[in-house]
Design a protein around this motif. Structure first.
Motif, PDB file in Angstrom:
ATOM      1  N   ASP A 201       0.828  -1.210   0.000  1.00  0.00           N
ATOM      2  CA  ASP A 201       0.000   0.000   0.000  1.00  0.00           C
ATOM      3  C   ASP A 201       0.860   1.257   0.000  1.00  0.00           C
ATOM      4  OD1 ASP A 201      -2.359  -1.395  -0.033  1.00  0.00           O
ATOM      5  OD2 ASP A 201      -2.572  -1.425   2.142  1.00  0.00           O
ATOM      6  N   ALA A 202       1.957   1.212   0.753  1.00  0.00           N
ATOM      7  CA  ALA A 202       2.852   2.370   0.808  1.00  0.00           C
ATOM      8  C   ALA A 202       3.498   2.619  -0.545  1.00  0.00           C
ATOM      9  CB  ALA A 202       3.927   2.150   1.864  1.00  0.00           C
ATOM     10  N   GLU A 203       3.899   1.527  -1.226  1.00  0.00           N
ATOM     11  CA  GLU A 203       4.510   1.657  -2.545  1.00  0.00           C
ATOM     12  C   GLU A 203       3.502   2.214  -3.544  1.00  0.00           C
ATOM     13  OE1 GLU A 203       5.920  -2.240  -3.309  1.00  0.00           O
ATOM     14  OE2 GLU A 203       7.734  -2.011  -2.108  1.00  0.00           O
ATOM     15  N   ALA A 204       2.243   1.761  -3.449  1.00  0.00           N
ATOM     16  CA  ALA A 204       1.205   2.271  -4.351  1.00  0.00           C
ATOM     17  C   ALA A 204       1.025   3.768  -4.172  1.00  0.00           C
ATOM     18  CB  ALA A 204      -0.114   1.549  -4.096  1.00  0.00           C
ATOM     19  N   GLY A 205       1.173   4.232  -2.907  1.00  0.00           N
ATOM     20  CA  GLY A 205       1.038   5.660  -2.640  1.00  0.00           C
ATOM     21  C   GLY A 205       2.057   6.479  -3.383  1.00  0.00           C
ATOM     22  N   VAL A 206       3.263   5.948  -3.566  1.00  0.00           N
ATOM     23  CA  VAL A 206       4.306   6.641  -4.310  1.00  0.00           C
ATOM     24  C   VAL A 206       3.868   6.859  -5.749  1.00  0.00           C
ATOM     25  CG1 VAL A 206       6.652   6.473  -5.208  1.00  0.00           C
ATOM     26  CG2 VAL A 206       6.179   5.818  -2.848  1.00  0.00           C
ATOM     27  N   TYR A 207       3.288   5.841  -6.361  1.00  0.00           N
ATOM     28  CA  TYR A 207       2.916   5.933  -7.766  1.00  0.00           C
ATOM     29  C   TYR A 207       1.737   6.867  -7.993  1.00  0.00           C
ATOM     30  CZ  TYR A 207       6.185   2.238  -8.763  1.00  0.00           C
ATOM     31  OH  TYR A 207       7.342   1.522  -8.899  1.00  0.00           O
ATOM     32  N   ARG A 208       0.974   7.152  -6.950  1.00  0.00           N
ATOM     33  CA  ARG A 208      -0.123   8.102  -7.112  1.00  0.00           C
ATOM     34  C   ARG A 208       0.401   9.526  -7.313  1.00  0.00           C
ATOM     35  NH1 ARG A 208      -2.337   4.965  -2.628  1.00  0.00           N
ATOM     36  NH2 ARG A 208      -3.797   3.443  -3.478  1.00  0.00           N
ATOM     37  N   ASN A 209       1.697   9.726  -7.086  1.00  0.00           N
ATOM     38  CA  ASN A 209       2.311  11.034  -7.300  1.00  0.00           C
ATOM     39  C   ASN A 209       2.926  11.165  -8.697  1.00  0.00           C
ATOM     40  OD1 ASN A 209       2.336  12.504  -4.524  1.00  0.00           O
ATOM     41  ND2 ASN A 209       2.900  10.408  -4.059  1.00  0.00           N
ATOM     42  N   ILE A 210       2.759  10.148  -9.531  1.00  0.00           N
ATOM     43  CA  ILE A 210       3.352  10.156 -10.871  1.00  0.00           C
ATOM     44  C   ILE A 210       2.325  10.631 -11.897  1.00  0.00           C
ATOM     45  CG2 ILE A 210       4.329   8.719 -12.712  1.00  0.00           C
ATOM     46  CD1 ILE A 210       5.458   6.902 -10.539  1.00  0.00           C
ATOM     47  N   LEU A 211       2.728  11.568 -12.748  1.00  0.00           N
ATOM     48  CA  LEU A 211       1.887  12.034 -13.852  1.00  0.00           C
ATOM     49  C   LEU A 211       2.480  11.528 -15.162  1.00  0.00           C
ATOM     50  CD1 LEU A 211       1.414  15.777 -12.788  1.00  0.00           C
ATOM     51  CD2 LEU A 211      -0.148  13.874 -12.362  1.00  0.00           C
ATOM     52  N   VAL A 212       1.639  10.990 -16.029  1.00  0.00           N
ATOM     53  CA  VAL A 212       2.115  10.462 -17.309  1.00  0.00           C
ATOM     54  C   VAL A 212       1.355  11.117 -18.458  1.00  0.00           C
ATOM     55  CG1 VAL A 212       2.303   8.426 -18.786  1.00  0.00           C
ATOM     56  CG2 VAL A 212       2.791   8.233 -16.344  1.00  0.00           C
ATOM     57  N   LEU A 213       2.104  11.702 -19.388  1.00  0.00           N
ATOM     58  CA  LEU A 213       1.548  12.205 -20.642  1.00  0.00           C
ATOM     59  C   LEU A 213       2.099  11.339 -21.765  1.00  0.00           C
ATOM     60  CD1 LEU A 213       0.122  14.197 -22.541  1.00  0.00           C
ATOM     61  CD2 LEU A 213       2.169  15.641 -22.417  1.00  0.00           C
ATOM     62  N   SER A 214       1.224  10.633 -22.460  1.00  0.00           N
ATOM     63  CA  SER A 214       1.621   9.743 -23.550  1.00  0.00           C
ATOM     64  C   SER A 214       1.032  10.267 -24.850  1.00  0.00           C
ATOM     65  CB  SER A 214       1.118   8.316 -23.274  1.00  0.00           C
ATOM     66  OG  SER A 214       1.404   7.456 -24.356  1.00  0.00           O
ATOM     67  N   VAL A 215       1.897  10.701 -25.770  1.00  0.00           N
ATOM     68  CA  VAL A 215       1.443  11.293 -27.033  1.00  0.00           C
ATOM     69  C   VAL A 215       1.797  10.361 -28.186  1.00  0.00           C
ATOM     70  CG1 VAL A 215       1.566  13.294 -28.554  1.00  0.00           C
ATOM     71  CG2 VAL A 215       1.794  13.601 -26.083  1.00  0.00           C
ATOM     72  N   GLY A 216       0.783   9.867 -28.879  1.00  0.00           N
ATOM     73  CA  GLY A 216       1.008   8.992 -30.024  1.00  0.00           C
ATOM     74  C   GLY A 216       1.272   9.799 -31.281  1.00  0.00           C
ATOM     75  N   THR A 217       1.836   9.154 -32.288  1.00  0.00           N
ATOM     76  CA  THR A 217       2.129   9.830 -33.555  1.00  0.00           C
ATOM     77  C   THR A 217       1.056   9.565 -34.612  1.00  0.00           C
ATOM     78  OG1 THR A 217       3.493   7.949 -34.245  1.00  0.00           O
ATOM     79  CG2 THR A 217       4.624   9.785 -33.186  1.00  0.00           C
ATOM     80  N   GLY A 218      -0.023   8.919 -34.181  1.00  0.00           N
ATOM     81  CA  GLY A 218      -1.114   8.651 -35.120  1.00  0.00           C
ATOM     82  C   GLY A 218      -1.029   7.281 -35.744  1.00  0.00           C
ATOM     83  N   ILE A 219      -2.189   6.707 -36.024  1.00  0.00           N
ATOM     84  CA  ILE A 219      -2.282   5.374 -36.626  1.00  0.00           C
ATOM     85  C   ILE A 219      -3.137   5.475 -37.880  1.00  0.00           C
ATOM     86  CG2 ILE A 219      -3.082   2.998 -36.288  1.00  0.00           C
ATOM     87  CD1 ILE A 219      -2.659   3.396 -33.301  1.00  0.00           C
ATOM     88  N   ALA A 220      -2.733   4.748 -38.903  1.00  0.00           N
ATOM     89  CA  ALA A 220      -3.515   4.743 -40.144  1.00  0.00           C
ATOM     90  C   ALA A 220      -4.884   4.115 -39.908  1.00  0.00           C
ATOM     91  CB  ALA A 220      -2.767   3.967 -41.228  1.00  0.00           C
ATOM     92  N   LYS A 221      -5.884   4.671 -40.561  1.00  0.00           N
ATOM     93  CA  LYS A 221      -7.250   4.161 -40.435  1.00  0.00           C
ATOM     94  C   LYS A 221      -7.364   2.849 -41.213  1.00  0.00           C
ATOM     95  CE  LYS A 221     -12.063   5.640 -41.020  1.00  0.00           C
ATOM     96  NZ  LYS A 221     -12.951   6.725 -41.511  1.00  0.00           N
ATOM     97  N   GLN A 222      -7.173   1.739 -40.478  1.00  0.00           N
ATOM     98  CA  GLN A 222      -7.141   0.435 -41.147  1.00  0.00           C
ATOM     99  C   GLN A 222      -8.108  -0.574 -40.534  1.00  0.00           C
ATOM    100  OE1 GLN A 222      -3.148  -1.121 -41.915  1.00  0.00           O
ATOM    101  NE2 GLN A 222      -2.328   0.884 -41.432  1.00  0.00           N
ATOM    102  N   SER A 223      -8.940  -0.136 -39.595  1.00  0.00           N
ATOM    103  CA  SER A 223      -9.878  -1.061 -38.972  1.00  0.00           C
ATOM    104  C   SER A 223     -10.734  -1.739 -40.038  1.00  0.00           C
ATOM    105  CB  SER A 223     -10.778  -0.318 -37.983  1.00  0.00           C
ATOM    106  OG  SER A 223     -10.000   0.237 -36.943  1.00  0.00           O
TER     107      SER A 223
ATOM    108  N   ALA B  49       1.177  20.600 -43.424  1.00  0.00           N
ATOM    109  CA  ALA B  49       0.037  21.444 -43.054  1.00  0.00           C
ATOM    110  C   ALA B  49      -1.158  20.591 -42.647  1.00  0.00           C
ATOM    111  CB  ALA B  49      -0.336  22.359 -44.220  1.00  0.00           C
ATOM    112  N   ASP B  50      -1.380  19.483 -43.362  1.00  0.00           N
ATOM    113  CA  ASP B  50      -2.495  18.578 -43.032  1.00  0.00           C
ATOM    114  C   ASP B  50      -2.297  17.952 -41.658  1.00  0.00           C
ATOM    115  OD1 ASP B  50      -3.746  19.089 -45.420  1.00  0.00           O
ATOM    116  OD2 ASP B  50      -2.968  17.307 -46.442  1.00  0.00           O
ATOM    117  N   LEU B  51      -1.059  17.575 -41.332  1.00  0.00           N
ATOM    118  CA  LEU B  51      -0.773  16.972 -40.025  1.00  0.00           C
ATOM    119  C   LEU B  51      -0.994  17.978 -38.897  1.00  0.00           C
ATOM    120  CD1 LEU B  51       2.415  14.867 -40.876  1.00  0.00           C
ATOM    121  CD2 LEU B  51       0.171  13.977 -40.218  1.00  0.00           C
ATOM    122  N   ILE B  52      -0.593  19.239 -39.135  1.00  0.00           N
ATOM    123  CA  ILE B  52      -0.818  20.296 -38.133  1.00  0.00           C
ATOM    124  C   ILE B  52      -2.324  20.489 -37.912  1.00  0.00           C
ATOM    125  CG2 ILE B  52      -0.631  22.772 -37.711  1.00  0.00           C
ATOM    126  CD1 ILE B  52       2.099  22.662 -39.139  1.00  0.00           C
ATOM    127  N   LYS B  53      -3.076  20.440 -38.997  1.00  0.00           N
ATOM    128  CA  LYS B  53      -4.538  20.588 -38.896  1.00  0.00           C
ATOM    129  C   LYS B  53      -5.134  19.447 -38.078  1.00  0.00           C
ATOM    130  CE  LYS B  53      -8.675  21.153 -41.755  1.00  0.00           C
ATOM    131  NZ  LYS B  53      -9.200  21.228 -43.155  1.00  0.00           N
TER     132      LYS B  53
END
Length: 341
Positions: free
Chosen positions: A184-206, A284-288
């Protein structure tokens, strides 16, 4: 551009020279903040996580930053693999033969979390028998005997590591007072972590491929088919989604889902889904697309379908980023104020 059959599409000379001219002889340990940069060693068939934590302590893990950047961007079929040698503390050589880090960690979120966990484990062991004096619940004060003068492990030289040590110490103390378990104490440490995960985009292939399609393919079709690379797409998309699911599960388990922000789009088509289309129109398209993504609601991957879905009642990605930046700015202010006391 490479035209000789059998080599990568580009020789990489312009990119390599640009990286070298910008970074020159800067070493990995010289970065202004801690970094984790993945690559894959084709000789060892092992992922390599270059990081500033280990670079500060082990000479052979502190290469030139230019070599690391060239290696982590050496996308197979597009750019040449990169080989370089470092030296250990005793002068012994260590050779790395590397390709793009995306092969090992297409979504490096958990790689960064793993390195952070390893550093916390190291600090916990180091502090196990140490009586830390906390300053206003902030940075720990260490004696000279507790601080290695050859590294940046002291509160004075490395506020990031020092703050991690303080969090560990505070949670251990809270655990004693509240009779919390070690977990429980170790879990408390991780509650102080902030994560920003930015993807580069995926092709529409579904829904692009079917089992019947796969059964008709030969070896070449698996590698390249109608302008796409099915086998690479399968591996990279699946591994990236699995990392996202694992990260979501971790923060959900710790009851701090708001600490994890993932921004990704699965709608890229045509040139915007290309790895190497650098025309002015495509840029320009990617920025949009990026600006449009900021206006969309915060989304999380559905653990059962793998599809990104808006979070009910959530703000936009733009607002979530502003809130995250505010938290980081306030944390920096607190650290600087505490360090001056």
């Amino acid at each position: 551009m490479k035209t000789v059959r059998g080599g990568p599409k580009y020789d990489g000379e312009f990119l390599h020279e640009k990286i070298k001219s910008l970074l020159q002889d800067t070493k990995l340990a010289d970065t202004l903040s801690h970094v984790v940069i993945p690559a894959l060693d084709v000789n060892r068939l092992q992922p390599i996580l270059f990081n500033s934590f280990e670079a500060e302590r082990e000479a052979h893990k502190n290469p030139r930053l230019a070599d690391v950047c060239i290696a982590t961007s050496a996308a197979p079929t597009y750019l040449p693999a990169h080989c370089f040698t470092t030296k250990g503390a005793g002068g012994e050589p260590h050779t790395f033969e590397l390709i793009d880090g995306g092969v090992a960690a297409n979504n490096p979120t958990m790689a960064a979390m793993s390195l952070l966990t390893m550093e916390m484990i190291r600090l916990r062991r180091q502090l196990e028998d140490t009586d830390l004096q906390l300053v206003n619940g902030g940075l720990p004060t260490m004696t000279k005997a507790e601080t290695n003068p050859t590294t940046k492990s002291s509160a004075e030289n490395d506020p990031t590591t020092a703050t991690m040590a303080a969090l560990i110490a505070m949670e251990k103390e809270k655990g004693k007072l509240a009779h919390m378990s070690k977990q429980d104490a170790e879990a408390g440490v991780y509650r102080n972590i902030l994560v920003l995960s930015v993807g580069t985009g995926i092709a529409k292939q579904s829904h692009k491929y079917t089992a019947a399609d796969c059964n008709r393919w030969n070896l070449i079709n698996w590698i390249t088919n109608d302008g796409f690379t099915p086998l690479i797409d399968f591996f990279s998309n699946a591994s990236a989604d699995m990392v996202d699911i694992h990260a979501e599960m971790l923060f959900e388990l710790l009851e701090c889902e708001q600490n994890y922000l993932r921004i990704q789009t699965e709608t890229l088509e045509g040139d915007t889904s290309s790895v190497d289309c650098t025309t002015e129109k495509n840029m320009a398209d990617l920025i949009k697309i990026g600006n449009g993504l900021l206006k969309e609601k915060v989304a999380r991957v559905n653990k059962f379908t793998g599809v990104y879905e808006p979070v009910p009642g959530a703000s936009t990605n733009e607002q979530a980023l502003k809130e995250l930046a505010g938290k980081l700015s306030e944390e920096r202010r607190i650290r600087q104020t505490t360090a001056r006391k």
